[in-house]
Design an enzyme around this catalytic site. Structure first.
Site, short mmCIF file in Angstrom:
data_model
loop_
_atom_site.label_atom_id
_atom_site.label_comp_id
_atom_site.label_asym_id
_atom_site.label_seq_id
_atom_site.Cartn_x
_atom_site.Cartn_y
_atom_site.Cartn_z
N LYS A 22 0.83 -1.20 0.00
CA LYS A 22 0.00 0.00 0.00
C LYS A 22 0.87 1.25 0.00
O LYS A 22 0.64 2.19 -0.79
CB LYS A 22 -0.92 -0.02 1.22
CG LYS A 22 -1.95 1.10 1.24
CD LYS A 22 -2.91 0.92 2.41
CE LYS A 22 -3.73 -0.31 2.27
NZ LYS A 22 -4.70 -0.50 3.37
N ARG A 91 -3.40 2.91 8.62
CA ARG A 91 -3.75 1.70 7.86
C ARG A 91 -2.55 0.76 7.76
O ARG A 91 -1.42 1.20 7.58
CB ARG A 91 -4.20 2.07 6.44
CG ARG A 91 -5.46 2.91 6.37
CD ARG A 91 -5.73 3.34 4.93
NE ARG A 91 -6.93 4.13 4.81
CZ ARG A 91 -8.14 3.64 4.54
NH1 ARG A 91 -8.30 2.34 4.38
NH2 ARG A 91 -9.18 4.44 4.44
N GLY A 100 -8.31 -7.21 4.63
CA GLY A 100 -9.12 -7.31 5.84
C GLY A 100 -8.50 -8.08 6.98
O GLY A 100 -9.11 -8.20 8.04
N MET A 102 -5.63 -7.40 8.67
CA MET A 102 -5.00 -6.56 9.69
C MET A 102 -5.85 -5.32 9.93
O MET A 102 -6.94 -5.19 9.38
CB MET A 102 -3.57 -6.23 9.28
CG MET A 102 -2.67 -7.45 9.26
SD MET A 102 -0.97 -7.09 8.81
CE MET A 102 -1.16 -6.59 7.10
N ARG A 336 -3.39 -1.14 -6.40
CA ARG A 336 -2.55 -2.33 -6.36
C ARG A 336 -2.91 -3.18 -7.56
O ARG A 336 -3.97 -3.00 -8.16
CB ARG A 336 -2.75 -3.13 -5.07
CG ARG A 336 -4.18 -3.62 -4.88
CD ARG A 336 -4.41 -4.20 -3.50
NE ARG A 336 -5.83 -4.48 -3.29
CZ ARG A 336 -6.37 -4.68 -2.09
NH1 ARG A 336 -5.63 -4.61 -1.01
NH2 ARG A 336 -7.66 -4.94 -1.98
N HIS A 452 -15.68 -7.84 1.54
CA HIS A 452 -14.69 -8.73 2.15
C HIS A 452 -14.83 -10.15 1.64
O HIS A 452 -13.85 -10.80 1.25
CB HIS A 452 -14.84 -8.70 3.68
CG HIS A 452 -13.95 -9.67 4.39
ND1 HIS A 452 -14.36 -10.97 4.69
CD2 HIS A 452 -12.68 -9.57 4.83
CE1 HIS A 452 -13.38 -11.60 5.30
NE2 HIS A 452 -12.35 -10.77 5.41
N ARG A 573 3.23 -48.40 -11.27
CA ARG A 573 3.33 -49.19 -10.04
C ARG A 573 2.79 -50.59 -10.28
O ARG A 573 1.58 -50.79 -10.34
CB ARG A 573 2.57 -48.48 -8.92
CG ARG A 573 3.21 -47.18 -8.49
CD ARG A 573 2.23 -46.25 -7.84
NE ARG A 573 1.28 -45.71 -8.81
CZ ARG A 573 0.63 -44.55 -8.67
NH1 ARG A 573 0.82 -43.82 -7.60
NH2 ARG A 573 -0.21 -44.14 -9.60
N ARG A 628 8.13 -49.52 -12.32
CA ARG A 628 8.73 -49.86 -11.03
C ARG A 628 8.42 -51.31 -10.71
O ARG A 628 7.26 -51.72 -10.71
CB ARG A 628 8.19 -48.94 -9.92
CG ARG A 628 8.84 -49.22 -8.56
CD ARG A 628 8.34 -48.26 -7.51
NE ARG A 628 6.96 -48.52 -7.13
CZ ARG A 628 6.26 -47.74 -6.29
NH1 ARG A 628 6.82 -46.66 -5.78
NH2 ARG A 628 5.01 -48.04 -5.98
N SER A 777 15.11 -41.94 -10.24
CA SER A 777 13.82 -41.29 -10.07
C SER A 777 13.61 -41.11 -8.57
O SER A 777 13.65 -42.07 -7.81
CB SER A 777 12.69 -42.14 -10.67
OG SER A 777 11.45 -41.49 -10.47
N CYS A 845 9.10 -38.87 -9.10
CA CYS A 845 7.80 -39.49 -9.31
C CYS A 845 6.92 -39.45 -8.07
O CYS A 845 5.84 -40.03 -8.06
CB CYS A 845 7.97 -40.94 -9.79
SG CYS A 845 8.84 -42.01 -8.64
N TYR A 865 12.88 -34.41 -15.62
CA TYR A 865 11.43 -34.49 -15.72
C TYR A 865 10.81 -34.59 -14.34
O TYR A 865 11.48 -34.92 -13.35
CB TYR A 865 10.99 -35.69 -16.58
CG TYR A 865 11.26 -37.05 -15.96
CD1 TYR A 865 10.35 -37.63 -15.08
CD2 TYR A 865 12.42 -37.75 -16.27
CE1 TYR A 865 10.60 -38.89 -14.52
CE2 TYR A 865 12.67 -39.00 -15.72
CZ TYR A 865 11.76 -39.56 -14.84
OH TYR A 865 12.00 -40.79 -14.28
#
Length: 893
Positions: A22, A91, A100, A102, A336, A452, A573, A628, A777, A845, A865
């Protein structure tokens, strides 16, 4: 000693770390020559020192005095002067927006004497002066002295009842003068002393209260939700008051340069005549659409539109603007880069590229994987034309279904039991944050797109409908159009259209998912959101250094992941292939007494495995598939020890034969483990049960050869799990290579053999292990469990909530990679592995492969990867592109 206070003209928008968002933006607007009230900012460093020492930093009081004198000179008034008072707002303003969460105190400087001076200043407007004074006592009491806010609300309610009016604007000066007296009594009752009359004391206490509010429960909860660091502190902005509650030619509002819900260009926002800013964001009165300001004050409206255009051009982004009009004079109170929905984020980023304002690299930094995930959630299917219960303002898009609850506490309690709820309130306030997080959606009877509820919901990606003013909300029910909805009843809310439906409305896949799946209606292909997603995803794929694979165990899963853009399988798997009707074959293998019995069981399993792999290889034709070898705790394939013991005991009691059950019971007892996660699994299982890994390796190789014979291009990679010593891997690899050589002879099929790094010792001896591995992996799930000494299934529900509450965790280490601990193991293993074998392929993985923050870490470490579930593949693709762009260090504002 570093400065602790900055005049607005001394700062700029790049000083957010010191001046907060701000303060930095007030400084920027001041330097742009926009109409900003005079003021100054107390730095985040001053807050950090206060929180650490429990008192103001040395020198702060003197600096405050100097800047206050300068402000008084500029404004031509003295703080709290009885004849002609300067009033200020105090503020909060952290680096990252925390709407909202603080505290703010307005009208600081008013007291029993200066209230009359304020009235004279306003041309004899006693009502305005006493309204301002009662607001100060209310805000100061609640914020600075912890007076329960409802006590002031009760006094205001009684004043309106006594007057016979509905809104506070209908109270006259005498009513408000009496209300001030009532407020003072509330203040004295709860604090033990009178409301402070010294203006500088009010200012100093208000500043301390804003500092303290950084550690308020709701602020801590919001930071945790938004992953904002806890040590930043807040700046404090002291600004000369301008008043929107001086009459019909005054007012206050919030404006957006584009629609924060959809991203569409246009004029969006809310305006409230004869009101202060808190009235707008609190949602206590329903507002006018911003465009209606043109009829009320054409000059101010035109000036506002010009400023909005200038700010968006300056910031190159959607701007969120707070303004006040004081008797026809426009003042800018804040700007902002505005919070927006996921859909708006993608749409605006693409629009700004098309407009030539930003480039594609910059656009990609404006969106996130978390936002993309929101866009993939389902939408309501309205084919059945469901009845509409009511309609409000669509404040944050999405489709939410749940049971109605009326308090934050009830929302949290219901969510803890797995129930989906919709939080229904007149308006939300910061104390409702825990319930907003727990709920599927929020419905309010007051407020608009800048209330809000709307702002916080958009920031969280939570569905929200505001301002459904036909709702009459009671303690445990609401009524609308003669219909009563009770606590526990199910409703459905649409945050895009603002519609509220009774009961559960069915959902359909989102357009974004249909786009990824290739099932999108051609009529929707050019919709702004779909076009934006396509444009940014294409650029992310082109920019990414990491490729994205998927975790998939079946052909259909592999096919879906490929449609979502997966570039291979990083984890197949195989233990999942042994469940169902195949479990009996595994039991035969475990119970085998002779080599012949074992070979018979393995022989039955092999063709089934070969068919599984062939189906997956076909779906991933031309792409790598990491398989695997079996890695379950062995007890998962065996009956319960307790159940078997009971069966055998009952059979014996009846004099029945139970030979097979007795043999199974003996096997289960022999293999029973106190901690199966650390027991006979992974490579250990393959070494203990002869032929098990060999069967799988043969099935993989045969499936690859079969696909090659069909003209396909299989790229199998065999991963040996749970290796802790290179000797384990060497033993398995030697056997595997013999089988592979035998099976693939005469074909051009190549099979890589590597390992999963999921044991800390493997990470620390990676240089040795790389001698026998063609790829690593990282199994970050088990690496996290073993690195922390946590059994995930046991601890997440047991004490993680407390660790999060205490700040030991900012986020669960199973959700996002622990960079300092587990992440360091990954760094060590990657570096030492590649030192031994420069061409070593590296991937991950674990579930972290689909977590946006973790994807950035894996890019930094230099992995090749990441692999994740099919649904998260687009998220990982987007983040891989963002990570590559952000790692270049470009200055993207």
């Amino acid at each position: 000693m570093a400065k602790l206070v900055y005049d607005f003209a001394e700062g700029n928008r790049d000083m957010k770390d010191l001046l907060g968002g701000k303060g930095a933006n007030l400084a920027e607007m001041t330097n742009l020559g926009l109409p900003v009230p005079g003021g100054f900012t107390i730095t985040t460093e001053a807050c950090q020192r206060y929180l650490a020492d429990g008192r103001h930093a040395d020198g702060l009081a003197a600096e405050l005095g100097e800047h206050l004198e300068a402000l008084e000179a500029t404004m031509g008034r003295k703080l709290g002067d009885p004849a002609d008072p300067l009033l200020v707002s105090v503020r909060s303003g952290a680096k990252f927006s925390m709407p909202g969460m603080m505290e703010t105190v307005l009208n600081v400087g008013l007291n029993d004497e200066s209230v009359d001076g304020l009235s004279r200043q306003a041309g004899g407007n006693d009502r305005f002066a006493w309204d301002s004074y009662r607001r100060l006592i209310q805000m100061f009491g609640k914020t600075v002295c912890d007076v329960p806010g409802e006590e002031f609300e009760h006094a205001l309610h009684h004043a309106k009842v006594a007057k016979g009016v509905k809104d506070d604007v209908q109270l006259d000066a005498d009513d408000l003068r009496a209300l001030v007296t009532a407020y003072k009594k509330v203040f004295l009752k709860h604090t033990g002393h009178d409301f402070p009359q010294e203006p500088r004391e009010q200012l100093d206490l208000a500043i301390e209260a804003v500092f303290r509010s950084w550690n308020a429960d709701r602020a801590i909860l919001y930071r945790r939700q938004e992953r904002i660091p806890a040590d930043l502190g807040t700046a404090v902005n002291v600004v000369a008051m301008v008043f929107g509650n001086l009459g019909p030619d005054s007012g206050t509002g919030v404006a957006f340069t584009r629609d924060p819900a959809t991203g569409e260009r246009g004029v969006y926002g809310d305006y409230l005549q004869n009101a202060q800013g808190e009235d707008v964001v609190a949602g206590i009165r329903n507002t006018l659409a911003l465009a209606e300001l043109a009829d009320l004050d054409e000059k101010s409206y035109a000036e506002l539109l010009d400023i909005m255009t200038r700010l968006e051009g300056h910031y190159h982004d959607l701007c969120d603007i707070e303004f006040t009009i004081e008797r026809g004079k426009l003042w800018m109170l804040q700007t902002r880069v505005g919070k927006r929905t996921a859909a708006a984020a993608f749409t605006i980023a693409a629009q700004l590229v098309d407009e030539g304002v930003i480039d594609l690299d910059e656009a990609l930094t404006r969106v996130s994987g978390a936002q993309l995930a929101q866009l993939m959630f389902p939408r309501f299917d309205l084919a059945g034309d469901p009845a509409v219960l009511t309609r409000g303002v669509g404040a944050s898009p999405g489709a939410a279904v749940g049971e109605v609850v009326f308090s934050a506490a009830d929302a949290v309690a219901a969510a803890a039991t797995g129930r989906s709820v919709i939080l229904v309130r007149r308006e939300t306030n910061p104390d409702d944050l825990s319930g907003m997080i727990a709920a599927q959606g929020i419905l309010t009877s007051r407020g608009g797109k800048t209330s809000h509820a709307a702002v916080v919901a958009r920031g969280m990606g939570k569905t929200c409908v505001c301002g459904a003013d036909a709702l009459e909300i009671g303690r445990d029910r609401f009524t609308v159009g003669g219909r009563t909805v009770r606590e526990g009843d199910v409703i459905s809310i649409d945050g895009t259209t603002g519609r509220v439906y009774p009961g559960e409305v069915p959902v359909r896949p989102s357009e974004v998912v249909q786009y990824f799946e290739g099932h999108l209606d051609p009529a929707l292909a050019n919709e702004p959101l779909v076009a934006a997603v396509h444009q940014l995803m294409t650029h992310a794929d082109a920019a990414a250094a990491l490729t994205v694979r998927t975790n998939a165990d079946t052909g259909p899963d592999a096919a879906r992941a490929r449609r979502f853009g997966a570039q291979g399988i990083g984890l197949c798997r195989t233990e999942h292939m042994f469940l169902g009707d195949r479990r009996e074959l595994v039991e035969r293998l475990i119970l085998a007494h002779t080599a012949a019995e074992r070979d018979d069981a393995l022989g039955a399993l092999q063709p089934l495995q070969r068919a599984d792999f062939l189906e997956i290889f076909r779906e991933m034709n031309g792409l790598p598939v990491t398989v695997r070898l079996i890695d379950p705790p062995l007890h998962e394939f065996l009956p319960s020890l307790e159940d078997l013991a009971v069966q055998v005991a009952v059979a014996k009691a009846r004099g029945e034969q139970a030979d097979r059950d007795e043999r199974m019971l003996a096997a289960v007892r022999r293999m029973h483990e106190s901690n199966p996660m650390l027991g006979l699994r992974g490579v250990r299982l393959g070494l203990v049960i002869p032929g098990l890994f060999a069967m799988q390796v043969r099935a993989i190789a045969e499936a690859a050869v079969a696909l090659a014979a069909e003209g396909g291009r299989p790229r199998p990679e065999i991963m040996v799990p749970l290796v802790g010593a290179v000797q384990e891997l060497e033993t398995v690899r030697a056997e595997a290579e013999k089988i592979i050589a035998e099976v693939v002879a005469g074909s051009d099929v190549q099979v890589l053999v590597g390992t999963m790094i999921e044991v800390p010792r493997a990470a620390l001896t990676a240089g040795q292990i790389a001698e026998a591995a063609e790829f690593f992996s990282f199994g970050t799930n088990d690496l996290t469990q073993m690195g922390w000494g946590f059994s995930r299934d046991d601890v997440e529900g047991a004490f993680f909530w407390r660790y999060l509450e205490l700040g030991i965790f900012g986020i669960s280490p199973f959700e996002s990679i622990d960079r300092e601990g587990v992440g360091r193991l990954v760094r060590i293993a990657a570096a030492e592995g590649r030192a031994t074998r420069p061409d070593l392929k590296l991937g991950v993985c674990g579930e972290h492969g689909g977590d946006p923050e973790s994807v950035h870490f894996f890019h930094e470490v230099g992995l090749d990867y990441v692999s994740c579930s099919p649904f998260r593949v687009p998220v990982a693709r987007l983040e891989a592109g963002r990570a590559a762009i952000e790692s270049t260090g470009s200055d993207h504002r």
